[in-house]
Design a protein around this motif. Sequence first.
Motif, mmCIF file in Angstrom:
data_model
loop_
_atom_site.group_PDB
_atom_site.id
_atom_site.type_symbol
_atom_site.label_atom_id
_atom_site.label_comp_id
_atom_site.label_asym_id
_atom_site.label_seq_id
_atom_site.Cartn_x
_atom_site.Cartn_y
_atom_site.Cartn_z
ATOM 1 N N ILE A 1 1.023 -1.134 -0.007
ATOM 2 C CA ILE A 1 0.019 0.077 -0.008
ATOM 3 C C ILE A 1 1.034 1.309 0.207
ATOM 4 C CG2 ILE A 1 -1.659 1.482 1.337
ATOM 5 C CD1 ILE A 1 -2.816 -1.477 2.289
ATOM 6 N N VAL A 2 1.934 1.318 0.853
ATOM 7 C CA VAL A 2 2.601 2.402 0.844
ATOM 8 C C VAL A 2 3.361 2.634 -0.443
ATOM 9 C CG1 VAL A 2 4.720 3.349 2.163
ATOM 10 C CG2 VAL A 2 2.990 2.297 3.385
ATOM 11 N N ALA A 3 4.074 1.663 -0.903
ATOM 12 C CA ALA A 3 4.814 1.678 -2.172
ATOM 13 C C ALA A 3 4.082 2.147 -3.309
ATOM 14 C CB ALA A 3 5.426 0.439 -2.437
ATOM 15 N N ALA A 4 2.458 1.469 -3.347
ATOM 16 C CA ALA A 4 2.043 1.835 -4.590
ATOM 17 C C ALA A 4 1.479 3.407 -4.312
ATOM 18 C CB ALA A 4 0.802 1.032 -4.547
ATOM 19 N N ALA A 5 1.077 3.656 -3.091
ATOM 20 C CA ALA A 5 0.640 5.243 -2.842
ATOM 21 C C ALA A 5 1.851 6.034 -3.170
ATOM 22 C CB ALA A 5 0.066 5.315 -1.365
ATOM 23 N N GLY A 6 3.015 5.630 -2.693
ATOM 24 C CA GLY A 6 4.318 6.637 -3.103
ATOM 25 C C GLY A 6 4.496 6.654 -4.706
ATOM 26 N N LEU A 7 4.153 5.708 -5.380
ATOM 27 C CA LEU A 7 4.469 5.762 -6.683
ATOM 28 C C LEU A 7 3.072 6.454 -7.328
ATOM 29 C CD1 LEU A 7 5.750 2.119 -7.364
ATOM 30 C CD2 LEU A 7 6.843 4.148 -7.888
ATOM 31 N N THR A 8 2.095 6.287 -6.807
ATOM 32 C CA THR A 8 0.752 7.156 -7.662
ATOM 33 C C THR A 8 1.100 8.474 -7.246
ATOM 34 O OG1 THR A 8 -0.652 5.327 -6.915
ATOM 35 C CG2 THR A 8 -1.577 7.441 -7.175
ATOM 36 N N ALA A 9 1.632 8.839 -6.188
ATOM 37 C CA ALA A 9 2.000 10.239 -5.931
ATOM 38 C C ALA A 9 3.207 10.831 -6.860
ATOM 39 C CB ALA A 9 2.433 10.600 -4.636
ATOM 40 N N LEU A 10 4.202 10.055 -7.040
ATOM 41 C CA LEU A 10 4.996 10.414 -8.187
ATOM 42 C C LEU A 10 4.634 10.579 -9.457
ATOM 43 C CD1 LEU A 10 8.382 10.517 -7.798
ATOM 44 C CD2 LEU A 10 8.532 8.094 -8.677
ATOM 45 N N MET A 11 3.768 9.727 -9.721
ATOM 46 C CA MET A 11 3.270 9.899 -11.179
ATOM 47 C C MET A 11 2.142 11.111 -11.261
ATOM 48 S SD MET A 11 4.569 7.578 -13.113
ATOM 49 C CE MET A 11 5.982 8.029 -12.101
ATOM 50 N N SER A 12 1.574 11.192 -10.182
ATOM 51 C CA SER A 12 0.670 12.555 -10.215
ATOM 52 C C SER A 12 1.599 13.730 -10.536
ATOM 53 C CB SER A 12 -0.153 12.797 -8.860
ATOM 54 O OG SER A 12 -1.041 11.483 -8.691
ATOM 55 N N GLY A 13 2.814 13.791 -9.695
ATOM 56 C CA GLY A 13 3.764 14.852 -9.958
ATOM 57 C C GLY A 13 4.224 14.967 -11.292
ATOM 58 N N ALA A 14 4.402 13.809 -11.967
ATOM 59 C CA ALA A 14 5.106 13.557 -13.475
ATOM 60 C C ALA A 14 4.000 14.296 -14.341
ATOM 61 C CB ALA A 14 5.371 12.105 -13.612
ATOM 62 N N VAL A 15 2.773 13.862 -13.941
ATOM 63 C CA VAL A 15 1.643 14.385 -14.940
ATOM 64 C C VAL A 15 1.613 16.312 -14.786
ATOM 65 C CG1 VAL A 15 -0.664 14.849 -15.069
ATOM 66 C CG2 VAL A 15 0.056 12.404 -14.973
ATOM 67 N N VAL A 16 1.936 16.609 -13.626
ATOM 68 C CA VAL A 16 2.238 17.951 -13.394
ATOM 69 C C VAL A 16 3.131 18.693 -14.275
ATOM 70 C CG1 VAL A 16 2.339 19.864 -11.883
ATOM 71 C CG2 VAL A 16 0.788 17.975 -11.296
ATOM 72 N N VAL A 17 4.239 17.735 -14.305
ATOM 73 C CA VAL A 17 5.354 18.372 -14.814
ATOM 74 C C VAL A 17 5.420 18.166 -16.437
ATOM 75 C CG1 VAL A 17 7.858 17.604 -15.326
ATOM 76 C CG2 VAL A 17 6.978 17.803 -12.996
ATOM 77 N N HIS A 18 4.698 17.199 -16.813
ATOM 78 C CA HIS A 18 4.454 17.112 -18.311
ATOM 79 C C HIS A 18 3.425 18.167 -18.702
ATOM 80 C CE1 HIS A 18 6.375 13.618 -19.609
ATOM 81 N NE2 HIS A 18 6.195 12.857 -18.399
ATOM 82 N N LEU A 19 2.508 18.697 -18.075
ATOM 83 C CA LEU A 19 1.463 19.604 -18.286
ATOM 84 C C LEU A 19 2.277 21.039 -18.170
ATOM 85 C CD1 LEU A 19 -1.693 18.507 -16.470
ATOM 86 C CD2 LEU A 19 -1.308 18.331 -18.862
ATOM 87 N N LYS A 20 3.092 21.009 -17.359
ATOM 88 C CA LYS A 20 3.583 22.523 -17.273
ATOM 89 C C LYS A 20 4.665 22.604 -18.444
ATOM 90 C CE LYS A 20 6.796 24.929 -13.999
ATOM 91 N NZ LYS A 20 7.616 24.744 -12.854
ATOM 92 N N ALA B 1 -0.015 9.380 -16.408
ATOM 93 C CA ALA B 1 -1.255 9.212 -15.847
ATOM 94 C C ALA B 1 -1.566 7.785 -15.592
ATOM 95 C CB ALA B 1 -2.302 10.028 -16.663
ATOM 96 N N ALA B 2 -1.477 6.840 -16.629
ATOM 97 C CA ALA B 2 -1.884 5.589 -16.458
ATOM 98 C C ALA B 2 -1.132 4.941 -15.627
ATOM 99 C CB ALA B 2 -1.552 5.097 -18.018
ATOM 100 N N PHE B 3 0.265 5.104 -15.563
ATOM 101 C CA PHE B 3 0.788 4.484 -14.453
ATOM 102 C C PHE B 3 0.337 4.926 -12.899
ATOM 103 C CE2 PHE B 3 3.811 3.018 -17.644
ATOM 104 C CZ PHE B 3 4.009 1.696 -16.994
ATOM 105 N N GLY B 4 -0.029 6.052 -12.926
ATOM 106 C CA GLY B 4 -0.634 6.594 -11.664
ATOM 107 C C GLY B 4 -2.003 5.847 -11.359
#
Length: 116
Positions: A69-88, A100-103
């Motif tokens: 749960i902790v690892a998957a939640a951390g990776l979800t947060a990381l991928m959310s940040g990646a989406v923001v960076v790509h949009l920026k 987004a898909a990996f998130g």
Amino acid sequence: MAFSAFVVVISLLFMGGGLAKLAGVDVMRRDAERFDLKYGTYRLIGAAELAGGLALCVARFASQPLLGIVAAAGLTALMSGAVVVHLKAKDAVAKTVPAAAFGVITAVIAYFFAAS
């Protein structure tokens, strides 16, 4: 069994991406520059991807759902940040969708770990 195989595949993909960032693969260096990130920072992202992918595998095969749960939640947060960076960076949708898909995938994995 299908869930285990799925977790292994996703884990390997995260670990591969993390290792590429840590190794300084040219395309990763160009991405860091395009995202206006210092390469040292990008390497930390790679380390987080590597650690998260490894933790997902360990959690699945060591029957440690909390770690999963902790690892998957951390990776979800990381991928959310990646989406923001790509949009920026005003990247094309095709470059943003994988993050987004990996998130979403890691959020689903977290759910399945929680349900187990």
